[in-house]
Write an enzyme that holds these catalytic residues in place. Structure first.
Site, PDB file in Angstrom:
ATOM      1  N   HIS A   5       0.792  -1.237   0.000  1.00 44.35           N
ATOM      2  CA  HIS A   5       0.000   0.000   0.000  1.00 44.35           C
ATOM      3  C   HIS A   5       0.821   1.282   0.000  1.00 44.35           C
ATOM      4  O   HIS A   5       0.255   2.363  -0.037  1.00 44.35           O
ATOM      5  CB  HIS A   5      -0.951  -0.007   1.207  1.00 44.35           C
ATOM      6  CG  HIS A   5      -1.778  -1.251   1.275  1.00 44.35           C
ATOM      7  ND1 HIS A   5      -1.435  -2.335   2.042  1.00 44.35           N
ATOM      8  CD2 HIS A   5      -2.915  -1.587   0.616  1.00 44.35           C
ATOM      9  CE1 HIS A   5      -2.322  -3.293   1.862  1.00 44.35           C
ATOM     10  NE2 HIS A   5      -3.229  -2.879   1.010  1.00 44.35           N
ATOM     11  N   GLY A  21      -6.874  11.999   7.743  1.00 43.57           N
ATOM     12  CA  GLY A  21      -7.603  10.964   7.015  1.00 43.57           C
ATOM     13  C   GLY A  21      -7.534  11.169   5.503  1.00 43.57           C
ATOM     14  O   GLY A  21      -7.370  10.230   4.733  1.00 43.57           O
ATOM     15  N   ARG A  25      -5.631  16.552   2.230  1.00 46.29           N
ATOM     16  CA  ARG A  25      -5.275  17.315   3.433  1.00 46.29           C
ATOM     17  C   ARG A  25      -3.781  17.113   3.731  1.00 46.29           C
ATOM     18  O   ARG A  25      -3.081  18.031   4.142  1.00 46.29           O
ATOM     19  CB  ARG A  25      -6.151  16.830   4.596  1.00 46.29           C
ATOM     20  CG  ARG A  25      -5.788  17.264   5.959  1.00 46.29           C
ATOM     21  CD  ARG A  25      -6.147  18.668   6.323  1.00 46.29           C
ATOM     22  NE  ARG A  25      -7.396  19.123   5.736  1.00 46.29           N
ATOM     23  CZ  ARG A  25      -7.723  20.405   5.583  1.00 46.29           C
ATOM     24  NH1 ARG A  25      -6.916  21.338   5.999  1.00 46.29           N
ATOM     25  NH2 ARG A  25      -8.851  20.743   5.031  1.00 46.29           N
ATOM     26  N   SER A 203     -15.702  19.148  14.730  1.00 48.85           N
ATOM     27  CA  SER A 203     -16.233  19.762  13.501  1.00 48.85           C
ATOM     28  C   SER A 203     -17.754  19.806  13.493  1.00 48.85           C
ATOM     29  O   SER A 203     -18.363  20.553  12.728  1.00 48.85           O
ATOM     30  CB  SER A 203     -15.741  18.981  12.282  1.00 48.85           C
ATOM     31  OG  SER A 203     -16.151  17.634  12.372  1.00 48.85           O
ATOM     32  N   ASP A 204     -18.376  18.980  14.310  1.00 47.24           N
ATOM     33  CA  ASP A 204     -19.839  18.894  14.357  1.00 47.24           C
ATOM     34  C   ASP A 204     -20.220  18.652  15.810  1.00 47.24           C
ATOM     35  O   ASP A 204     -19.431  18.071  16.549  1.00 47.24           O
ATOM     36  CB  ASP A 204     -20.336  17.675  13.554  1.00 47.24           C
ATOM     37  CG  ASP A 204     -19.668  17.569  12.205  1.00 47.24           C
ATOM     38  OD1 ASP A 204     -20.134  18.231  11.281  1.00 47.24           O
ATOM     39  OD2 ASP A 204     -18.652  16.845  12.107  1.00 47.24           O
TER      40      ASP A 204
HETATM   41  N1  HPA Z   1     -18.840  10.287  13.792  1.00 47.88           N
HETATM   42  C1  HPA Z   1     -17.768   9.590  13.460  1.00 47.88           C
HETATM   43  N2  HPA Z   1     -16.678  10.163  12.962  1.00 47.88           N
HETATM   44  C2  HPA Z   1     -16.665  11.492  12.811  1.00 47.88           C
HETATM   45  C3  HPA Z   1     -17.755  12.276  13.149  1.00 47.88           C
HETATM   46  C4  HPA Z   1     -18.899  11.622  13.664  1.00 47.88           C
HETATM   47  O1  HPA Z   1     -19.909  12.265  13.988  1.00 47.88           O
HETATM   48  N3  HPA Z   1     -17.444  13.561  12.877  1.00 47.88           N
HETATM   49  C5  HPA Z   1     -16.171  13.565  12.394  1.00 47.88           C
HETATM   50  N4  HPA Z   1     -15.706  12.304  12.350  1.00 47.88           N
END
Ligand code: HPA
Length: 235
Positions: A5, A21, A25, A203-204
């Site tokens: 890989h 990831g 990036r 991020s969320d």
């Molecule tokens: N869940 C899993 N992985 C993630 C999330 C999530 O809400 N946000 C960013 N990576």
């Protein structure tokens, strides 16, 4: 020498690797934060680069999403390329008192994955960060004025998780972030005797369905990469 890989030439990957990831990036970090970065691998478009950060040779390579992908790259980096220090830089969903945009230094990573159990005789491994890296990241964050908290996170195999009560369970255990890689990376690093840390930007927010704007996300990821590089320097 190459692996199934990674096609990098022997010696072309530094002993410290940042692992976002997303391979694009990785390219962005290499182009904006490393001096003299050169691309060392592109197999399956999983780009990897090596350059200098303040005089220290450092690599940055995409890991893909999830424990399965991350563990493939991390295993080959450790066993074939001699990498000793792996610093994941990524995002996570926040829960409980996590604030959008804040940085979590993942001290421990619980998981619903069987990756570590598979290697640990079906027992529960306490997958945790390397303390030296964790300490370096915490001091670098304080120095750079980045709001970062040492936190417990949860690494899930299921992004679109519909399990009833899951978030409540995580909240009750003081877990602040949900992502998909740290537990596998930590377990692997413990078995291989190398250092690992996951640095994550919230991020969320999973309780409030709130999201960072594209601009804030971009800015946050840049700051986090800088934090990871400073942490690598100190380690
Ligand atoms: N869940 C899993 N992985 C993630 C999330 C999530 O809400 N946000 C960013 N990576």
């Amino acid at each position: 020498m190459s692996t199934p890989h990674i096609e990098a030439a022997p010696g072309s990957i530094a002993d410290t690797v940042l692992l976002p990831g997303d391979p694009l990036r990785a390219r962005h970090i290499a182009q904006t934060l490393l001096d003299g970065a050169i691309q060392v691998t592109a197999r399956r478009n999983m780009l990897g680069f090596t350059g200098d950060y303040r005089g220290r040779r450092i690599s940055v390579m995409g890991s893909g999403m999830g424990i399965a992908s991350t563990a493939i790259y991390a295993t080959e980096l450790i066993r074939v390329y001699g990498v000793r220090r792996l610093i994941r830089v990524g995002t996570c969903g926040g829960i409980g008192d996590a604030a959008l945009g804040e940085v979590l230094l993942a001290q421990s990573a619980s998981t619903d994955s069987r990756f570590n159990r598979h290697a640990f005789g079906d027992l529960d491994l306490a997958a945790c960060a390397d303390f030296g890296l964790l300490q370096s990241a915490a001091s670098a964050a304080a120095r750079l004025g980045i709001a970062a908290r040492v936190s417990a996170v949860f690494s899930t195999d299921t992004f679109y998780d519909e399990a009833a009560g899951r978030l409540e369970l995580l909240r009750r255990h003081g877990i602040r972030g949900v992502e998909m890689e740290a537990a596998g990376l930590y377990g692997l690093a413990m078995r291989e005797g190398v250092q690992a840390l996951a640095i994550l930007t919230v991020s969320d927010h999973l309780d409030h369905d709130a999201h960072l704007s594209a601009d804030d996300r971009e800015q946050g990821l840049g700051r986090m990469a800088q934090l990871a590089l400073e942490c690598a320097l100190a380690a």
